[in-house]
Structures are given as structure tokens and as C-alpha cells.
Design an enzyme around this catalytic site. Sequence first.
Site, PDB file in Angstrom:
ATOM      1  N   HIS A  12       0.870  -1.176   0.000  1.00 29.82           N
ATOM      2  CA  HIS A  12       0.000   0.000   0.000  1.00 29.82           C
ATOM      3  C   HIS A  12       0.904   1.222   0.000  1.00 29.82           C
ATOM      4  O   HIS A  12       1.786   1.347   0.848  1.00 29.82           O
ATOM      5  CB  HIS A  12      -0.871  -0.029   1.255  1.00 29.82           C
ATOM      6  N   ARG A  65      -5.691  10.115  -0.830  1.00 29.83           N
ATOM      7  CA  ARG A  65      -5.398  10.532  -2.196  1.00 29.83           C
ATOM      8  C   ARG A  65      -6.672  10.740  -2.988  1.00 29.83           C
ATOM      9  O   ARG A  65      -6.768  11.626  -3.830  1.00 29.83           O
ATOM     10  CB  ARG A  65      -4.524   9.501  -2.903  1.00 29.83           C
TER      11      ARG A  65
END
Lengths: 555, 111, 253
Positions: free
Chosen positions: A212, A231
Site C-alpha cells: 500500500h 489521495r
Amino acid sequence: MAAIAAARQGARVLVVDKGQLGKSGCSPNAHGGIAAWYKRTQDSYEIHMHDTLLSGGFLNDQELVRILCQSASRLVPQLEQFGCLFNRDPDGSYSVRNFGGHQYPRSVFCGDETGHEMMIGLRREILRLGIRHLDEVMATRLVVENGAAAGAVCWDVANGSFQYVKAPAIVLATGDAAGIWPSASERQRGDGIALALEAGAELMDMEFIQYHPTHAWWPFGVRGSVSESFRAEGGHLLNSLGERFMSQYDPAQKELATRDKVSICIYREILAGRGAPHGGIYASVAHLPARLIEERLPVILQKYLNYGIDIRKGPIEIRPQPHYLNGGIKINGNAQTSVPGLYAAGAAAGGVHGANRLGSNSLTDILVFGEIAGRVAADEALRRTKPVPEHREFADQEQRRVAGLMSAEKKSAVSLPALRRKHIEMMDRHMGVLRNESGIKTMLKEIEDTRESCLSQIAVRDTSTKYNFELRDALEMFFRLTIEEISTRGALMRQESRGCHFREDFPGRDDENWLSNIVFYKSDGELRHELRKVSFPSVQMKQFPEYAQSNSPWH
Amino acid sequence: MTNRNRNLGYYMWLAHRITGILLAVYLFAHILTLSAALRGAEAFNQTLRAFDNPVVRAFELGLVAIVVFHMLNGLRLIALDLFPSWSQEYLAFAVLLISLGVIVISVPFFF
Amino acid sequence: MSSYLQPITKPEATYTIHVKRFNPESNAQAHWETYRIPFVRTMTVIQALEYLWDQNTYLAFRANCREMTCGSCAMLINGAPGLACMTLLQDGSRIEPLANYSVLKDLIVDTSGIERKYKELEFWPKLEGATKISGVPRSVLHDYSHIYSRCIECYVCLEACPQSDAETTQFDGPMFMLQIARLSKHPLDAKNRPRQAIERGALSCVNCYECASVCPVGLSPASEIGKLRRRAFTQDFRNFWRKLVGKEPAQTP
């Protein structure tokens, strides 16, 4: 989910949980969302399928992906009946959030703790249906009789006893094996996957460990992944020069490229010397309005405030860390493994995500296949006419095996924590984001050495029967070695780069030779493997000429 | 009850309990005192004169403090029940401040 | 420490911690033990405990996510209840298990009583015909993502509340009241939750707000109790008025 579906069919269900119900594993930590709602008119389950396959490098089992995308939507309202509530737009319909690799936003969410909200609902439903559950009980062995699942030996961590649980249908929803690597999902030690292998099931795609991209790295005390929603809501990744470096690596998708790609780009920046001071890279939402952050990212905001950092004002330091093992137990569309009576669902199963998983697809996966596994397993169990035999001798056998590990006097030649630490660091170094042949071979040698010398030297000095965590670590060490070995062998074999598996010595994608899954299984106690070509029943690779013609490992 | 830092609201609750008990005791004593009236005007005046000294006055000032605190905090608790979104800490500060104000103003009345 | 990759840093100091240990199989009584931990700034209590595991001192404690999501690691740190994964380590920290519950081993306590209460309280929406949600007020959505979903059921507020402990049957405790409040706002729930709250002892709350001051995720169960009480009073008043003027009492809250 499986327990609920099975109980609905009328079967007698027992949930065996290594921790406390609803609090164990990684589902409570899932932050982002459930990819399940095709809100935009142009969106559909087929496009979801395409996105999943492109991300997975076409190694996914297309049948499973089709089932995933088709069944996802109807489970969301069901969760709300269990007591969850998801964010909504002013017109009353579900809010959807975008995630890396998805063409359209389709992930339903609740704040930034969707997984936790989901677990609340599932846990309540289990209590409502009165399903029996054993907490803090660990399965140490699956028993197969006449080629079919018959039961499991379970070790009660709380009081130390070994019990045999007879069950004609067993669903393994034990999560993946990310904890074999140094991961925030450190409780996921791959028990179910290792147990299934020993029971005769097949494992596939075990070499694909997804890193990740944004895991909390600094300050020292912060833990856990920083959700992809960081994000998705507009966060930027910045190097030490303050540049949004992702615009150079992927001008189109930038920070919302698929996780495999973003992780490698971050690694490249760090290796090039443009990283943040403590070895990570910067991520920032400070350019977004404070109210949006408070509304959409309250958990991350609060977590960092605890350590004195306000994400509304400045950047945080993150680094890619192991997060999710894409592979697992091989299942068919009915969540059945190659062993009759043994089912697998969720992160424990493989084939749904291929070489790389899309963000928010995992929660969808566990709901859809959990439901299928429970339903089909219950059907099978109810159709059974012969009574299931009781096999207490297996429990006694396990008890003796474990007693053999315990010895307060024997000076242990190997310290369990040190061994574990060494292995996870080596897995990160050699079987991490960037791999090469010599690194992988070094890891393989370490595994073989450990098997030969250390295993016999493991001595659990703590002789207590209740809550003996040293013993738990010891039992997990055996599972750990199994998973490490299979993952490493798979990585060694696959001489190409695709999705989460990147070989520095074979940096391109090789569709000619490697559009296959590496399947491992045990036969007569020997570990065997097979290469199985991926079949393309519905979606063809040539439908995506740009991808098909390039040899880039990622989409 | 372990020794640790607790929030202001906790001590307000503790003080409310204690002042409540003290007021109950006082009420009993007060009724007892005033019952002197049943024995006639002279007995009553005698009782009141006995209480006209600095020590008793100090106690009476203390009584003002207890009454005003208990009353204001009581109002605060009612406010918290009717308007749960109000900040209990701000209300607590207000209660303490006003109580202090009233006590200070009452001093010249007793001394 | 433990199984998590972390930046390599030199410890800045060595801290001393005291842990209350109890092994039901060997010790007759709980006793304090002292350990020395290499300290790095912002280190948490759980990292100290994990460090001990790395040194082969396997003291028993519950922990899972280590990031304030699962609510497993509640314990008393310097006398105040909190989550080990989020409490910063201080020199001389005293770490002991929650006091309201019987200790099973070291820092693990018996929380089975709490689990039983979940069933008693019927913590799921009571669906009466309605299975689909049509519209949800914005305030409810905001409350859900900022309050009701945030509760990780860590039992810290239950420990701090002076009006409830493991044996009290009068008042279930702040956490349960918050969960009742959660359901009262759920669009599909048809049960009279404010009334249920009163029945489970919401009137015993003395507004001391200790639960709000110790909650690791910043919630205020006392405010939720206040809101439930207010709604119960309003209901009662409305029903009283309706009876007075000869109408039927309202069923739904």
C-alpha cells in the site's frame, strides 16, 4: 458474512475467531470504501470488471470477477438493514468515492472508517441471529476424512485446551497473509491459507504481495495505513523538492494510479535521494479546505493530531508497506476449494484480484464471496445425511505435539521474536517491491535453513496454559514458513514483472509465457506446483489495445 | 477510585453531592433553630441573639457559598439536560465564577 | 519493534515502566514489575509492550489493529483508562488492567459481561416492514460519520463512569447509551430507543462528563445520554398532553 448467510439457510453455525468477534483481523481497519455502486450512467458492472482485470494484469479468474461485480450492489442495502449507514448525497442516493484504478467513482463509504462500520453491522447481525461464536480460539489443524473436510482442531488461547470441532462444511474466512511481511496487518499470519494447503487444497498467485503506497511512517508512534481516500479526496504525494512526482510517472492518473505502480514510483523517488528525512515520502492534503478534511478524513485527522501533526496545515511522512496478499486458496464461483466441504472466502481466497488489487475491492470481495461461501456451505451441510463422526483423537494428537514444543528447561537455541523479526525484514528486502533472482534465492535459502535447523530448536519457555502468546507465536511460525516458502518459490519461477511482482532482472511483462497462475498443492506430503493458463471466457485482452501492446507491468 | 486527573465536570458532581448533603443537614438544623418560636417570642429572640457572633457569621457566609453553588450547578445540570450540545465545561466555569462573585458581594453584609 | 517495519532511529532515552502482572496459574496475587524501555519520541504504550515481547517477555495483553480502530487494547495508564495504541509513553508510566472487570491474566480482563449485554439490549435495527432507506437528513449522516461510527467499543468510557461498573444492573454505561443513540438515529429502526435508554438507567447519569474526557476518539457519550433523556421527556410530555386532551399516545419517538 458467511456465518450470516449460512444461518439464514438454517444451518448450525459456529464462528471460531482467533481474537474477539468483530475486533480481530483487518476488516475493522479498512478505511476507504466498498466498490459496489454504479452511480454514473456510463458506469456498469462490466466496466468495473474491466478495471479489476486491467489492474490484476489479467491473471484474475474472470468468472470470480464477474460474480464479484454483478453481486456487489445488492449487498449494500443489506448492510444497512444490519445497522450500518453509509454517506449519502443530498438527493438521498449513496455517495460514491473514487479510488485508484477505477474509471468512475463507485465506492460506497462511511466517513473514513467504512470497514469498521461494516463490522458493526455484521457483528450485530450475528448476535441477532444467535450464532454461536468462540472467541480467542485458534484453529491449528484441519481434518480431512475420505477426501472431504470433517472438522478442525482448535486451541483455546484463553484456557489452553484443545478441542475437536466436527464440521462437514468449513469456511475459511481467515484473511490473507500480509503479516508474513512487516505489515500493519500484522495479525494476518495466513493461518487459514496454510491450514488449507495442509488439508490438500490448492493455493494460487501467492507471489503477489501488494504494498500500500501510503503507510504512516513518521512520527515513530503512528501506525497503520493512511487510507487511499487520502489521495482520493485530492491528496498529493510530494518528494523532498516539493514536486508532485506522480505527474511525471503517470500524467493521466497521477496519485490515483493503481497501488502497485504508485508504490514503485515512491520507492524510486526514495532511492534517488528525493525522499523525506526519515526514509519515507511526503503526502499532503494541506491544500484542501479544512472543512473537507474534517468531513471526509476525520479519523486520519484525529490520529495525527494525537502525535502533534495537523494534516490541515502540513504534510505527513509516509512510505509503502506490505498490505495485502492478492493470492490465496483457489476457489471456484461457489467459493469451493479443491477439497470437498472446504470453502474459502475473502482475503484468504485467491483469484479475484489477480496480480494487483484495486482499492475498495477487498470489502466487496469479502461480502460477496462470504455470502456465497456461507450459503453454499450451509446447503451442502444440510443435504448431508450421514452423521459427522467425532474425532477427539486429533485433539489429543495436537495437544501432544504442542506439549513437545513446551519446555521450560531446554535452553532455546532460537529466540522466536528474533527469528520472526529476521524473517519479516528479509521478506521485505528480498520479496518486497523490487525483487531479483539472487535476493529471492537468498530468502529461499533462509527458509530452508530455518526449516532444517531452527524448527526443531523452538522451545516455548512459558508453560502457562492460559493466554500463552509465546505458544501462539510458535504455532504461527510453522504457518509462516509454509507461506514464505510458497510465495518465494512462486516469485522465483515467475520471470516477468506484472502487477505487484516486479523483477529487476525481468522488468517487462511477458504475456506469451506468463499469462498463467502458479498453483501450489501438496501431494503425498510433497509440495508440488503447476502452471495453469488463464482462461478468457468473457473479456479479451485485445479489447484493451494500449495495454495489450505495451509490456508495462502495470495499467 | 484511583488517583488521577479528572475533568472539571467530575469535581462539580462531587461538590454537588457534598453541598447537597450539607444543605440537608443545614435544613434540619435550621428547623430545629426556628422551632424556638414555638416556645414564645423571648425564647426565639434569645436563640437569635446567641447566633449573633463572628463565628456563626462565618458559617453563614459559608452557607451562602454552598447554597449559591448548589443552586447554580443545579441550573447547569438542567441546562445540560435540555440543551445537551452546550459545553459542560464552559457552564461549569460560569457557575464557579458567578458563585465567587456572589460570595464576594455578600461579605460586607456579614462583616 | 514487533512485526512492523519502522524507521531506524537511535533511542533518545531509556524509560522505566511499571506493569501490574498477574498469572492465575502461578501468582496468588497481582504484583508490579519494572521494565526498562529504549525510548523514541512519540512512542506509544503498545510499542513499549511489543518491545517487551521482542525481548521474550510475553506479558499478556489484547491488541489487534494498533491504530485506534478495533478497540481491543483498553487499559489503565497512570490511573486513567485509555487505549495503549494511542497513549504516548511517559517515563515511569504505570500500566495496569481495567479495574472494573476481573483480571484473567496480566492486562487481559474478562469482558464477557459486556458481550452478554449486547444481546440483552437488542443492538440491531428493529425493522418493521421498512427495508429500504429513502432519505436521510444531513444531520443524521454527519452524526453517523462523526459520532456513532466512531465509537470503537473499547470500554474505556465504561471504566471511567462513576455510575457503572461490571456488577451494576441499574445503569449499563455510557458506551451502551451511545449505541442506543446510534440506533435511535438509524432510519430503519422502529424501536422506541429513548424509552429503552431510560429503562436501562439513563437517568443515573450525573453529567460528570468523565466518559467524554477519556474517550480516545473524542466522543461525548454524556451528551448523547442528555439528548436521549431530552427526547424521552419530550415524548412523555407529549403523551401526557395527548391523554389530557383525549388523544391516543404517540407510539413512535
